[in-house]
Design a protein around this motif. Structure first.
Motif, PDB file in Angstrom:
ATOM      1  N   THR A  17       0.600  -1.305  -0.022  1.00  0.00           N
ATOM      2  CA  THR A  17       0.149  -0.023  -0.148  1.00  0.00           C
ATOM      3  C   THR A  17       0.760   1.207  -0.005  1.00  0.00           C
ATOM      4  O   THR A  17       0.277   2.448  -0.072  1.00  0.00           O
ATOM      5  CB  THR A  17      -0.886   0.088   1.135  1.00  0.00           C
ATOM      6  OG1 THR A  17      -0.233  -0.084   2.406  1.00  0.00           O
ATOM      7  CG2 THR A  17      -1.848  -1.098   1.317  1.00  0.00           C
ATOM      8  N   GLY A  18       2.228   1.141  -0.174  1.00  0.00           N
ATOM      9  CA  GLY A  18       3.012   2.324  -0.111  1.00  0.00           C
ATOM     10  C   GLY A  18       4.155   2.142  -1.020  1.00  0.00           C
ATOM     11  O   GLY A  18       4.177   1.286  -1.756  1.00  0.00           O
ATOM     12  N   PRO A  19       5.050   2.949  -0.703  1.00  0.00           N
ATOM     13  CA  PRO A  19       6.390   3.135  -1.855  1.00  0.00           C
ATOM     14  C   PRO A  19       7.377   1.987  -1.467  1.00  0.00           C
ATOM     15  O   PRO A  19       8.529   2.072  -2.144  1.00  0.00           O
ATOM     16  CB  PRO A  19       6.963   4.325  -1.495  1.00  0.00           C
ATOM     17  CG  PRO A  19       6.636   4.652  -0.093  1.00  0.00           C
ATOM     18  CD  PRO A  19       5.259   4.122   0.220  1.00  0.00           C
ATOM     19  N   GLU A  20       7.122   1.270  -0.423  1.00  0.00           N
ATOM     20  CA  GLU A  20       8.309   0.273  -0.015  1.00  0.00           C
ATOM     21  C   GLU A  20       8.519  -0.680  -1.067  1.00  0.00           C
ATOM     22  O   GLU A  20       7.721  -1.223  -2.073  1.00  0.00           O
ATOM     23  CB  GLU A  20       7.839  -0.501   1.176  1.00  0.00           C
ATOM     24  CG  GLU A  20       6.718  -1.417   1.238  1.00  0.00           C
ATOM     25  CD  GLU A  20       5.361  -0.748   1.424  1.00  0.00           C
ATOM     26  OE1 GLU A  20       5.312   0.593   1.592  1.00  0.00           O
ATOM     27  OE2 GLU A  20       4.400  -1.452   1.417  1.00  0.00           O
ATOM     28  N   THR A  21       9.801  -1.299  -1.135  1.00  0.00           N
ATOM     29  CA  THR A  21      10.209  -2.121  -2.199  1.00  0.00           C
ATOM     30  C   THR A  21      10.809  -3.180  -1.541  1.00  0.00           C
ATOM     31  O   THR A  21      11.499  -4.048  -2.316  1.00  0.00           O
ATOM     32  CB  THR A  21      11.377  -1.092  -3.183  1.00  0.00           C
ATOM     33  OG1 THR A  21      12.377  -0.776  -2.331  1.00  0.00           O
ATOM     34  CG2 THR A  21      10.554  -0.204  -4.113  1.00  0.00           C
ATOM     35  N   SER A  22      11.078  -3.562  -0.167  1.00  0.00           N
ATOM     36  CA  SER A  22      11.678  -4.607   0.407  1.00  0.00           C
ATOM     37  C   SER A  22      10.882  -4.630   1.815  1.00  0.00           C
ATOM     38  O   SER A  22      10.292  -3.873   2.478  1.00  0.00           O
ATOM     39  CB  SER A  22      13.150  -4.405   0.693  1.00  0.00           C
ATOM     40  OG  SER A  22      13.667  -3.355   1.473  1.00  0.00           O
ATOM     41  N   TRP A  23      10.692  -5.989   2.387  1.00  0.00           N
ATOM     42  CA  TRP A  23      10.396  -6.441   3.438  1.00  0.00           C
ATOM     43  C   TRP A  23      10.910  -7.405   4.103  1.00  0.00           C
ATOM     44  O   TRP A  23      11.787  -7.812   3.866  1.00  0.00           O
ATOM     45  CB  TRP A  23       8.794  -6.951   2.898  1.00  0.00           C
ATOM     46  CG  TRP A  23       8.071  -5.963   1.985  1.00  0.00           C
ATOM     47  CD1 TRP A  23       7.032  -5.261   2.490  1.00  0.00           C
ATOM     48  CD2 TRP A  23       8.086  -6.021   0.674  1.00  0.00           C
ATOM     49  NE1 TRP A  23       6.382  -4.744   1.097  1.00  0.00           N
ATOM     50  CE2 TRP A  23       7.235  -4.968   0.242  1.00  0.00           C
ATOM     51  CE3 TRP A  23       8.929  -6.459  -0.160  1.00  0.00           C
ATOM     52  CZ2 TRP A  23       7.047  -4.787  -1.253  1.00  0.00           C
ATOM     53  CZ3 TRP A  23       8.752  -6.055  -1.505  1.00  0.00           C
ATOM     54  CH2 TRP A  23       8.046  -5.402  -2.213  1.00  0.00           C
ATOM     55  N   GLU A  24      10.200  -7.610   5.524  1.00  0.00           N
ATOM     56  CA  GLU A  24      10.651  -8.699   6.333  1.00  0.00           C
ATOM     57  C   GLU A  24       9.544  -9.547   6.427  1.00  0.00           C
ATOM     58  O   GLU A  24       8.111  -9.099   6.558  1.00  0.00           O
ATOM     59  CB  GLU A  24      11.285  -8.207   7.633  1.00  0.00           C
ATOM     60  CG  GLU A  24      12.559  -7.691   7.500  1.00  0.00           C
ATOM     61  CD  GLU A  24      13.008  -7.194   8.825  1.00  0.00           C
ATOM     62  OE1 GLU A  24      14.288  -7.209   8.906  1.00  0.00           O
ATOM     63  OE2 GLU A  24      12.362  -6.578   9.744  1.00  0.00           O
ATOM     64  N   ILE A  25       9.407 -10.958   6.377  1.00  0.00           N
ATOM     65  CA  ILE A  25       8.561 -11.973   6.771  1.00  0.00           C
ATOM     66  C   ILE A  25       8.821 -12.827   7.829  1.00  0.00           C
ATOM     67  O   ILE A  25      10.240 -13.078   8.276  1.00  0.00           O
ATOM     68  CB  ILE A  25       8.312 -12.645   5.723  1.00  0.00           C
ATOM     69  CG1 ILE A  25       9.470 -13.607   5.232  1.00  0.00           C
ATOM     70  CG2 ILE A  25       7.729 -11.904   4.489  1.00  0.00           C
ATOM     71  CD1 ILE A  25       8.928 -14.547   4.214  1.00  0.00           C
ATOM     72  N   ILE A  26       7.722 -13.115   8.631  1.00  0.00           N
ATOM     73  CA  ILE A  26       7.922 -14.296   9.594  1.00  0.00           C
ATOM     74  C   ILE A  26       7.030 -15.123   9.548  1.00  0.00           C
ATOM     75  O   ILE A  26       5.785 -14.913   8.748  1.00  0.00           O
ATOM     76  CB  ILE A  26       7.960 -13.682  11.071  1.00  0.00           C
ATOM     77  CG1 ILE A  26       8.394 -14.703  12.141  1.00  0.00           C
ATOM     78  CG2 ILE A  26       6.570 -12.896  11.368  1.00  0.00           C
ATOM     79  CD1 ILE A  26       8.589 -13.951  13.483  1.00  0.00           C
TER      80      ILE A  26
END
Length: 78
Positions: A17-26
């Protein structure tokens, strides 16, 4: 959403929903409490979708995603 399920991996995808291009998952056992921000199991997920390995066959899981914000975005949120 999980796709491409195998005995030990799944491809995980999510809507941004935003400009982010990397994430963390669990990935946690199904019905576990929601993870805390400092949980050491958060894993870098530089792509969406992301293939997560190390799962156990016949086990149910829930996954959570959080964006990695740049310093610029963090400053704008202050």
């Amino acid at each position: 959403m999980a796709t491409n399920l195998s005995q030990t991996s799944a491809t995980l995808g999510w809507t941004t929903t935003g400009p982010e291009t990397s994430w963390e998952i669990i990935v946690l056992l199904a019905n576990s409490p929601a993870p805390l921000p400092n949980n050491p199991l958060w894993t870098a997920a530089p792509t969406n979708p992301f293939t997560f390995n190390g799962l156990t066959s016949g086990t149910r899981y829930d996954f959570y995603v959080r964006p990695i914000c740049s310093q610029i975005h963090l400053h704008l949120m202050d």
